[in-house]
Design an enzyme around this catalytic site. Structure first.
Site, PDB file in Angstrom:
ATOM      1  N   ASP A  89       0.853  -1.189   0.000  1.00  0.00           N
ATOM      2  CA  ASP A  89       0.000   0.000   0.000  1.00  0.00           C
ATOM      3  C   ASP A  89       0.892   1.243   0.000  1.00  0.00           C
ATOM      4  O   ASP A  89       2.117   1.168   0.142  1.00  0.00           O
ATOM      5  CB  ASP A  89      -0.886  -0.054   1.253  1.00  0.00           C
ATOM      6  CG  ASP A  89      -2.038   0.931   1.200  1.00  0.00           C
ATOM      7  OD1 ASP A  89      -2.287   1.513   0.139  1.00  0.00           O
ATOM      8  OD2 ASP A  89      -2.695   1.094   2.246  1.00  0.00           O
ATOM      9  N   GLU A 139     -77.967 -26.921  -1.935  1.00  0.00           N
ATOM     10  CA  GLU A 139     -77.000 -26.853  -3.039  1.00  0.00           C
ATOM     11  C   GLU A 139     -77.313 -25.733  -4.048  1.00  0.00           C
ATOM     12  O   GLU A 139     -76.372 -25.303  -4.715  1.00  0.00           O
ATOM     13  CB  GLU A 139     -76.932 -28.207  -3.755  1.00  0.00           C
ATOM     14  CG  GLU A 139     -76.310 -29.302  -2.940  1.00  0.00           C
ATOM     15  CD  GLU A 139     -77.184 -29.802  -1.808  1.00  0.00           C
ATOM     16  OE1 GLU A 139     -76.634 -30.181  -0.763  1.00  0.00           O
ATOM     17  OE2 GLU A 139     -78.429 -29.792  -1.972  1.00  0.00           O
ATOM     18  N   ASP A 156     -80.153 -28.400   5.227  1.00  0.00           N
ATOM     19  CA  ASP A 156     -80.009 -29.447   4.214  1.00  0.00           C
ATOM     20  C   ASP A 156     -80.525 -28.912   2.883  1.00  0.00           C
ATOM     21  O   ASP A 156     -81.113 -27.823   2.815  1.00  0.00           O
ATOM     22  CB  ASP A 156     -80.821 -30.668   4.678  1.00  0.00           C
ATOM     23  CG  ASP A 156     -80.502 -31.935   3.896  1.00  0.00           C
ATOM     24  OD1 ASP A 156     -79.525 -31.928   3.116  1.00  0.00           O
ATOM     25  OD2 ASP A 156     -81.237 -32.919   4.064  1.00  0.00           O
ATOM     26  N   ASP A 210      -9.300   3.660  -1.744  1.00  0.00           N
ATOM     27  CA  ASP A 210     -10.071   4.072  -0.572  1.00  0.00           C
ATOM     28  C   ASP A 210     -11.383   4.712  -1.014  1.00  0.00           C
ATOM     29  O   ASP A 210     -11.498   5.941  -1.126  1.00  0.00           O
ATOM     30  CB  ASP A 210      -9.257   5.032   0.285  1.00  0.00           C
ATOM     31  CG  ASP A 210      -8.011   4.367   0.849  1.00  0.00           C
ATOM     32  OD1 ASP A 210      -7.949   3.119   0.807  1.00  0.00           O
ATOM     33  OD2 ASP A 210      -7.114   5.072   1.303  1.00  0.00           O
ATOM     34  N   ASP A 219     -75.351 -38.177   2.093  1.00  0.00           N
ATOM     35  CA  ASP A 219     -76.180 -39.378   2.101  1.00  0.00           C
ATOM     36  C   ASP A 219     -75.376 -40.560   1.596  1.00  0.00           C
ATOM     37  O   ASP A 219     -75.441 -40.947   0.418  1.00  0.00           O
ATOM     38  CB  ASP A 219     -77.421 -39.152   1.244  1.00  0.00           C
ATOM     39  CG  ASP A 219     -78.275 -38.004   1.775  1.00  0.00           C
ATOM     40  OD1 ASP A 219     -78.113 -37.647   2.960  1.00  0.00           O
ATOM     41  OD2 ASP A 219     -79.087 -37.461   1.005  1.00  0.00           O
TER      42      ASP A 219
END
Length: 1827
Positions: free
Chosen positions: A505, A1397, A1394, A604, A1500
């Site tokens: 260096d 659907e 029940d 640096d 069912d």
């Protein structure tokens, strides 16, 4: 390292000097121009115009006319100061001011320079004698006679120099470049033209007559201390010169001055001359790649002036003008030619390519040790620890601080023991002071004795300056004596500290005083007539006096060679210290040719984003300069870094050729591990350093090519893609060699980079996936932990399994990455030696391979094998990228032997990567690898999924491929071509929170015609909602389409962070697709880049590859296994009143699946769409969605385990409802009770049999004519019966169907009020109800039970209306009807909904004819039951209208599958409002989120053995779907059950969460008391076990209510690492700890079950079964079921009773099942069992139990509910405690110690403890210990 800091006084003086200087410049400018200080602006424009202000001629100067003058060609005649007209006239130049001060006002014309007096041809070229024109001098001491000499050294290298023929001038004593003796090269690529008056020289490329160097643009100036020459360049694209901070790799041509003179000056945004002296530049000429370079061999201070023409002017203050011109066909060739002249780079030691850590001022060795320790612990690949000057004693070379660095030699040995290296810094400055102890500083003394120092101008007195140690002298590394001394000192110190490399260096050379401690003499060397634009404008600033003397000459001439000579001397030292080894030298100051001796770092720098960016240019420039081993201080040297900056810099620095993290004194540490072991920076650094180490064989091979041929390592993009002018300016990315493109993030906060992708095939390095980009700028998504790495197609990269050091990695297996080009070819090479011996190339001690791929063949050819030690290594893996078809076979052969099959390979179709493993191709031999590809049948995606049968005609008409030659009969005969890609990506936008992409239908690609009309424009939106959840959505941005109105719990704004996301998402372009990759493994877990993508109005199709064949979910349908069968099976989804059956779409709609990944992870995917769909599973593995409406809206949950992925899904859809405690009791129901008496008889029979029994139901038969909210005459006593059993602690649940009769002859409030509130579903745009027929019968008719269902519908069913539960008014109406029935008719505790659907007994409406054919018979009909009968089959018409809560309308077509969902919450809310209690709702039809309000039974079913195992599958699936309270009808609904079946089903059903025995009318009774006494006893026993475990079950239900997850848990959720569990579905867990293995086959007392790898205890005996990790035949009696408790868990229990009301008053007990370490834990959640939201309101008790060896403790976590009668602890059963005899058991309770009654069974390791003698309740902590 930084420079010394200035004092306060020095800073003050500098500031004052700068102020005075600025004022002086301003005054000169104003006086010189006599123009206003403020520029006038034309009022018509805001942009100032540039015009001439005056014209002046001086003396006889003939200035060019203004009209013809090109101002950018002006050559400055007054470069040393601001111009004045007087000086201009004095110099006889042209004066013409300009309103832009960058442009010269005083400039040369053709009256200056030299004339040629004679020219001759020589053996090397030509010579010309030049005489100076009679013109005024610029700086005095002009040389009148100059000699031009040209040398045609090679066909592509020309040298010309200008010297003083009468006086020897200084010339650079280069240690590699030698004089050319001739003869001149023939067939040169260049011509040389010399113009005589005035003299100029042109260098012309012969092939196109392009002038490359043309000095006619300006005069030659040649004086003793000022030399000037200019050249016009043919191209604006020039690169090079140094060392400076060039912000861009391509030079800015706008009047820039770049001084060159080595100086200790940190980097910044200015034109400062820095550490090195590099005078080479290169130009690219055109898109053919032709390029040239220019090198000036001169080491004197100079400046380079660049102007826009472009013109380069050299102003040099000494030596000679000695130019070399290089001509190449490519930029890379030019660099190679330059390095051939100055010396090619040294071959680095392999270890020096590893990562290095350094810091200026660790302060002590202890700190260094800690840095090394933490980075080792973080598993950071890390080869070298570096020490800055703080290791020295008083900063003296060849010493170390024996206090702060005491033990340094031992530390170095520890590094070596770990395979690491140690590098020390040495500065050139040598202290003249004694050691700290007062002893002589022997290094100085020996240097004195050998006269090794730089001397003052007298040549004998060492010059003294000041550096880190104080007063210092400077070794003259040009002196042979000094080189010997330096080598000796390095060797002596190495014997003390066993370092491995040297860092030199401060060798510019640097001094902290100006010149010397005596100052400098006043002469023309220290104060030359012209000083270039160097820092401080003072020659000896920060360095030595210019008249000081070295062996090579005056400092004035050789100053910039100091670092070069030091590197050479250090190389000699290394040869002595490490005989025959390369070692490592790192230098700061450089000159042309320094790369032969040393590496370089960029000095640096500062911890800023800009300097990180600029480092790339510096690195690329030093590649041009012949110093490829280069890098910047990673994370920055000066200033505090930040985590983000350092993380990004570590990513970039991992790909610097020289990779070192280094920073300065006074700032925080910045080594990776400093940021935390689990920090994103550590993870990212480790990841990319592992990639660096993986690629080191490739990098090392590049260094071999640099060493042998002068090729660049870190390579500018333009060197490879010169035909593309875009590449000429790219410097924010770079290449390693020709093949690896590195694209870093260089901007704070950025997660995308605008990156230019050159014209080649590119593959993502980390995934292997081919990128769609080519010759375009893209927005590259680079999240916080990513850097762009792309491999170039056509290249083969050698790799090696990484390790934490190169010492270790060099012993690991090698491999190849092959990136195929468009033509499926690739080439590569590989160099290997021992990594450290010097001159292995020159001595032929190495291995060299070439690789080549073509036609699916790889040839691995060893072209050089003279390194025998290397033959122990082998190529183990080969990864081939871009393999477009599936690979079916791999064959291999060695040395032309016959090919043999190699079976160890995998093909990744998502990324098109073939991975071949376990090859064992040892180095030194030749090999061949071949792979066969085919379009596999398993990859086919059906193109004709329609209801009608595919034919060749239909298939080809659609545009698809027809092939009947299928191996698998299920494989499609009509399938999509692989090239199908109808949509192109028009734009992609990445953001921190997601991605947006626009798609356009490409008519040229749309040759396939699918049902319905395609949508032209689509948008893709990806949202990174959470770190573990991502949403991706495809929709029509121009026309609003239906989207599911189901609210999800997702963040309002994404909460994920880039660093913590578990996934990466990418939009693929060709073909379009979405890829989602798991970060941790790189596995693609979603990949829709498959043919067949369609987005049509009523047909949307998308396919994705699956990461494995293990996929679970989708429903509701009856499945034969938990894992889906991928053999081209298609499952429809559309809610329908359909009893379960194979491939029959049933009651619920759950488009969710969970997939397992081969690497041991899991993820879930939800498609939020409620339209009818089907899903096809393919053996690819892949699946295809086909949806007939809405949009594609996917949510992915990343897990990474099955249970965690499930919890993440539940967090979004809502955690499952918390059922009341009583609902966990046994339940009885039957469709077909004739009257109340039958129910009473059943009840009393159950009570008499003492069978646990909590809930009684009635089905629709309790209603009057099946009308909701009515009671039939036969059940008039039912309310009183319900009151009776409720009074005895039981509960009652009634059924409600949605259909409301509208045919009543008497007032029917439910209908009347509903009609008044407008709650019923209607035809669109009318007020007409869409009538259906369901259960309600007409009034006043007699029911004939002998009729079939269809006959009964016609004969007796009433018109019924369906409530529209989406409406706000419907919820209000429904609540009122429920409340009214409860208050006025009959009490109940739960509701069973029940037929929702919704189910109808007619098709659409009472006429069986709907009004919209396109909706009821869509263009594509999913694969549903009754596929050809229309969507309206047994439900409503699809065009009927629903009104959402916001008032908007939707079609039943879109929301049909939401009907049950829409009913669930209003029912749950109504139940709780009515009863004031928690209650339970059981719903048949469900959709995601329904589990928040309802449980579910599996419909069912049938009294068949195969329906039992299907019930387990159904429960596990609904656990995934977020509905935990589930069960099947025990003993079956349809058909007569039989004794053995019902026995086993009762045993299984006892462990359903929802345990209900239920069957249909006209079949035999199947309740427990309907059989025999044996059955009664069996039922009582198994239900007593259930009731005993209810506290544990209840706690598990709480856990998933609070956190999500499964109660009925597949084994794989707990034992995911055991792949055997991935296929198991005939066993299940309750929570983590209780395993149920039922008998599912008739007439057997042996069940084959899998025992996972844990400790298990038989529940019935408490004994360790001694089996784990294997399949086992489990024997049991007819009246028992296999139950096992998992070691390590504690199960809270309670003594059973006939009802939960009674059992809750019994003693609690604990089952403590110890693990192998005698540890266990468990918990209890307890509340009153019935109050609403006890968890949310903190009204509960929570207790944690822990067993630690011989001590059992409880810890109270919450005490919001205390009822001491319910929580008395009576018994503790400890299992698996060992067989040590126990003498006493003690209880510590309320700070009192009690001895306890106990019983031990030693052989079985069971300890039973009785606490009933003590009033112990769980609301206080307990401690039980035994000894």
């Amino acid at each position: 390292m930084a420079k010394r800091k200035f004092s306060g006084l020095e800073i003050t003086l500098i500031v004052l000097f700068v102020i005075v200087f600025i004022i002086a410049i301003a005054l000169i400018a104003v006086l010189a121009t006599k123009t206003p200080a403020v520029e006038e602006v034309n009022p018509s424009s805001s942009t100032p115009t540039t015009t001439s202000t005056t014209t002046s001629t001086s003396g006889s100067v003939s200035c060019p006319s203004e009209l013809n003058e090109v101002v950018n060609e002006r050559i400055n005649c007054i470069p040393e100061q601001s111009p004045t007209q007087a000086i201009c006239a004095q110099r006889n130049c042209c004066w013409r001011p300009w309103n832009n001060s960058d442009i010269p006002w005083c400039f040369f014309v053709d009256n200056h320079g030299y004339n040629v007096e004679g020219m001759t041809t020589t053996s090397t070229g030509l010579e010309a004698r030049l005489n100076r024109k009679s013109t005024p001098t610029l700086f005095g001491n002009d040389i009148n006679n100059v000699l031009l000499t040209t040398e045609s050294q090679t066909a592509n290298r020309l040298r010309f120099k200008l010297t003083d023929p009468n006086n020897k001038r200084y010339e650079v004593p280069h240690q590699f470049v030698t004089e050319f003796a001739g003869p001149a090269a023939t067939e040169t690529l260049y011509d040389v033209q010399v113009t005589e008056n005035p003299f100029s020289i042109k260098v012309i490329r012969k092939s196109n007559n392009r002038i490359l160097f043309d000095s006619s643009i300006g005069p030659l100036v040649y004086s003793d201390q000022y030399l000037q020459i200019s050249t016009r360049l043919p191209s604006e694209y020039m690169y090079g010169f140094g060392e400076h901070v060039h912000k861009r790799f391509r030079h800015d041509l706008y009047w820039k001055t770049w001084p060159i003179f080595t100086r200790d000056q940190h980097t910044d945004d200015n034109n400062n001359n820095l550490y090195g002296h590099q005078t080479f530049f290169m130009c690219i000429e055109d898109t053919t790649g032709k390029s040239f370079g220019v090198f000036l061999m001169n080491s004197n201070a100079m400046e380079i002036f660049i102007q826009p023409t472009p013109i380069v002017t050299y102003r040099v203050i000494g030596g000679i003008l000695d130019f070399y011109i290089f001509l190449g066909d490519t930029p890379e060739q030019v660099v190679q030619q330059y390095q051939e002249l100055i010396g090619r780079p040294a071959m680095p030691a392999y270890w020096s390519l590893g990562f290095q850590l350094s810091r200026w001022n660790y302060n002590s060795l202890d700190v260094v040790k800690e840095v090394v320790r933490r980075n080792r612990e973080a598993l950071i690949p890390f080869d070298t620890q570096v020490s800055d000057i703080d290791y020295m004693e008083d900063k003296k070379d060849f010493t170390y601080d024996r206090v702060a660095y005491n033990g340094l030699p031992d530390f170095v040995q520890d590094l070596h023991d770990h395979g690491q290296k140690y590098v020390i810094i040495l500065d050139p400055a040598i202290s003249i002071n004694r050691r700290a102890s007062g002893e002589a500083y022997e290094s100085y003394d020996r240097g004195n004795a050998q006269n090794v120092w730089v001397n003052e101008s007298d040549g004998t007195t060492p010059i003294v300056g000041e550096v880190w140690p104080g007063d210092t002298v400077y070794p003259d590394f040009t002196s042979p004596n000094c080189i010997e001394w330096w080598a000796n000192e390095c060797n002596i110190f190495h014997q003390e500290v066993n370092y491995d490399g040297l860092w030199i260096d401060m060798n510019e050379v640097s001094s902290f005083v100006q010149g010397s401690n005596k100052g400098c003499n006043d002469n023309t060397l220290n104060y030359p007539p012209y000083i270039p634009d160097i820092v401080d404008k003072l020659m000896y600033s920060k360095t030595l006096c210019m008249d000081s003397v070295q062996y090579w000459g005056k400092q004035y001439d050789v100053h910039s060679l100091y670092g070069y000579s030091m590197a050479i001397a250090t190389e000699r030292a290394v040869e002595r210290v490490f005989p025959n080894k390369r070692s490592f030298i790192l230098t700061r100051s450089t000159f042309a040719g320094s790369g032969r001796h040393a590496a370089h770092w960029l000095g640096d720098n500062t911890a800023t984003w800009e300097q990180m960016e600029w480092s790339i240019t510096g690195m690329l420039e030093f590649g041009l300069f012949g110093m490829p081993l280069v890098g910047a201080d990673i994370c920055g040297f000066l200033a505090e870094t930040t985590e983000e900056l350092c993380r990004r810099w570590m990513q970039l620095g991992a790909f610097y050729p020289f990779s070192r993290n280094h920073n300065a004194d006074g700032f925080e540490h910045q080594d990776p591990a400093f940021f935390g072991q689990d920090s994103l920076l550590v993870k990212s650094s480790r990841h990319y350093l592992n990639i660096r180490y993986t690629l080191l064989p490739f990098l090392y091979t590049l260094f071999y090519k640099a060493h042998a041929f002068g090729e660049t390592v870190a390579r500018p993009v333009l060197h490879e893609f010169y035909e593309d002018t875009n590449s000429w300016v790219e410097d924010r990315e770079f290449l390693w060699g020709p093949a690896l493109l590195i694209t870093p993030v260089l901007t704070q906060g950025a997660e995308t980079v605008s990156a230019y992708i050159p014209d080649a095939v590119w593959y993502d390095y980390e995934t292997g996936a081919k990128r769609p980009w080519r010759k375009q700028r893209v927005e590259m998504s680079l999240p916080a932990d990513k850097i762009g790495l792309h491999l170039r197609g056509g290249y083969i990269i050698p790799i090696q399994q990484p390790a934490v050091t190169t010492t270790a990695s060099r012993m690991n297996p090698l491999g190849l990455i092959i990136a195929l080009n468009d033509d499926n070819t690739a080439v590569g090479d590989f160099f290997w030696d021992d990594g450290e011996t010097k001159d292995t190339v020159q001595n032929d001690n190495y291995i060299l391979y070439t690789f080549a791929v073509s036609n699916n063949n790889l040839n691995i050819t060893c072209t050089h094998e003279l390194y025998s030690e290397g033959t122990t290594l082998a190529f183990q893996t080969i990864k081939i990228l871009g393999v477009t078809e599936t690979v079916t076979q791999v064959t291999v052969a060695e040395n032309n032997q016959s090919m043999s099959t190699h079976s160890n390979f995998t093909y990744d179709p998502s990324n098109q990567v073939l991975l071949i493993e376990n090859l064992n191709f040892n180095l030194g031999r030749n090999f061949r690898v071949q792979w066969d590809q085919t379009f596999l049948e398993s990859e086919k995606i059906t193109c004709y999924p329609d209801a009608d049968i595919a034919t060749q005609e239909k298939c080809t008409q659609r545009g698809c491929i027809w092939d009947t030659n299928t191996v698998n009969p299920r494989a499609p005969e009509c399938y999509f071509p692989k090239t199908d890609n109808p949509y192109s990506v028009s734009s992609t936008q990445y953001s921190p929170t997601g991605i947006t992409a626009d798609l356009q239908l490409n008519p040229t690609r749309t040759r396939i015609t699918l049902p319905s009309e395609p949508i032209t424009n689509l948008r893709v939106e990806v949202k990174y909602h959470k770190n573990d959840m991502v949403q991706f959505k495809i929709f029509d941005p121009q026309n609003k389409r239906y989207e599911v109105p189901v609210p999800l719990d997702i963040p309002a704004t994404p909460t994920s962070t880039q660093e913590n996301r578990l996934y990466d998402v990418e939009i693929k372009e060709n073909p379009f697709g979405i890829q989602i990759r798991r970060r941790s493994t790189g596995k693609v877990i979603w990949d829709s880049c498959l043919p067949g993508f369609a987005f049509n109005d009523q047909f949307i199709q998308i396919s994705t590859r699956l990461p494995s064949e293990y996929i679970y979910g989708f429903g509701e349908a009856e499945h034969t296994a938990f894992k889906r069968d991928l053999n081209w099976h298609t499952w429809g989804m559309f809610t329908r009143d359909q009893p379960p059956g194979y491939k029959l779409n049933s009651y619920g709609f759950h488009p969710y699946y969970m997939a397992l990944e081969d690497e041991g992870n899991a993820h879930g995917v939800l498609l939020l769409n409620s339209n009818a769909m089907d899903v096809t599973f393919m053996p690819t593995p892949a699946l295809t969605y086909r949806v007939i409406g809405g949009i594609l809206d996917f949510y992915m949950f990343l897990g990474p385990t099955p249970e965690v992925a499930t919890q993440q899904y539940h967090e979004v859809i809502g955690h499952p409802v918390m059922p009341p405690y009583w609902s966990l009791g046994f339940q009885l129901c039957r469709y077909g009770y004739r009257n109340t008496s039958e129910i009473i008889e059943l009840y009393e029979g159950m009570v008499a049999a003492d069978i646990p029994y909590d809930v009684q139901y009635t089905d629709i038969d309790y209603m009057e004519r099946q009308l909701d909210f009515t009671i039939d005459e036969n059940f008039r006593e039912l309310p009183q019966f319900v009151d009776r059993i409720r009074g005895e602690g039981m509960r009652y649940i009634i059924i409600l169907d949605p259909a409301i009769s509208g045919n009543e002859t008497r007032p029917y409030p439910a209908f009347d009020r509903g009609e008044a509130k407008d709650v019923f579903v209607k035809w669109p745009n009318t007020s007409d109800i869409c009538w259906a027929k369901v259960w309600p019968d007409l009034p006043n008719i007699t029911i004939d039970e002998s009729l079939t269902e269809d006959e009964a519908v016609n004969a007796s069913r009433a018109h019924a209306a369906f409530p529209d539960f989406f409406r706000n008014s419907t919820a209000e109406w429904w609540t009122r009807e429920i409340l009214d029935f409860y208050n006025n008719y009959m009490k109940f505790d739960g509701l069973w909904i029940d037929m929702n659907e919704p189910s109808s007994f007619v098709n659409g409406t009472t006429t069986n004819v709907c009004r919209n054919t396109e909706l009821n018979y869509p263009p594509y009909f999913p694969e549903l039951t009754k596929r050809t009968d229309g969507l309206h089959f047994r439900t409503m018409c699809m065009e009927t209208e629903h009104i959402l809560s916001d008032g908007s309308s939707v079609l039943h077509y879109d929301v049909h599958n939401l009907y049950g969902w829409s009913q669930a919450k209003p029912t749950y809310d109504a139940l709780q409002k009515t009863t004031g209690k928690r209650g339970i709702v059981i719903s048949r039809s469900t959709y995601p989120t329904a589990g928040r309000w309802a449980g579910h039974w599996l419909g069912d079913n049938y009294a068949r053995w195969d329906n039992m195992d299907k019930s387990i599958i159904g429960m596990m699936e609904f656990s995934l779907f977020g509905i935990s309270y589930t069960g099947a009808d025990i003993c079956g609904f349809f058909n007569d059950s039989e004794y053995h079946l019902c026995t086993r089903w009762t045993q299984l059903g006892a462990f359903y969460p929802f345990a209900r025995n239920h069957n249909i009318q006209f079949t035999r009774r199947q309740d427990p008391v309907s059989w025999n006494q044996t059955f009664v006893e069996m039922t009582r026993n198994v239900l007593n076990i259930r009731y005993t475990l209810l506290p544990y079950f209840y706690t598990q239900l709480h856990e998933i209510h609070a956190h999500g997850g499964t109660v009925i848990r597949p084994l794989m959720h707990e034992f995911f690492d055991d792949r055997t569990t991935w296929d198991i579905f005939l066993q299940f867990l309750w929570g983590p700890a209780f395993m149920v293995t039922p008998v599912l086959e008739p007439y057997t007392t042996v069940v084959r079950g899998y025992v996972p790898n844990a400790r298990w205890f038989d529940y019935h005996t408490g004994e360790d079964i001694g089996i784990r990790g294997q399949v086992q035949d489990l024997t049991l009696l007819m009246n028992a079921i296999n139950l096992h408790v998992r070691g390590g868990h504690i199960l809270p229990c309670q003594e059973p009773a006939r009802t939960t009301f009674l059992s809750r008053q019994k003693y609690m007990k604990l089952i403590v099942a110890a693990d192998d370490n005698h540890m266990a834990q468990g918990s209890l959640f307890w509340d009153d069992g019935d109050t609403i939201d006890t968890y949310e309101r903190d009204l509960y008790l929570s207790v944690q139990f822990n067993l630690n060896k011989t001590t059992l403790t409880s810890t109270l976590l919450k005490t919001g509910y205390i009822n001491k009668t319910e929580i008395r602890l009576g018994y503790v059963h400890v299992w698996g405690i060992g067989n040590t005899l126990i003498n006493e058991v003690n209880l510590m309770y309320n700070e009192i110690n009690y001895p306890l009654i106990f019983n031990q069974t030693q052989a079985q390791e069971i300890l039973n403890i009785d606490l009933t003698a003590h009033e112990v309740t769980l609301d206080d902590p307990i401690e039980i210990s035994w000894s």
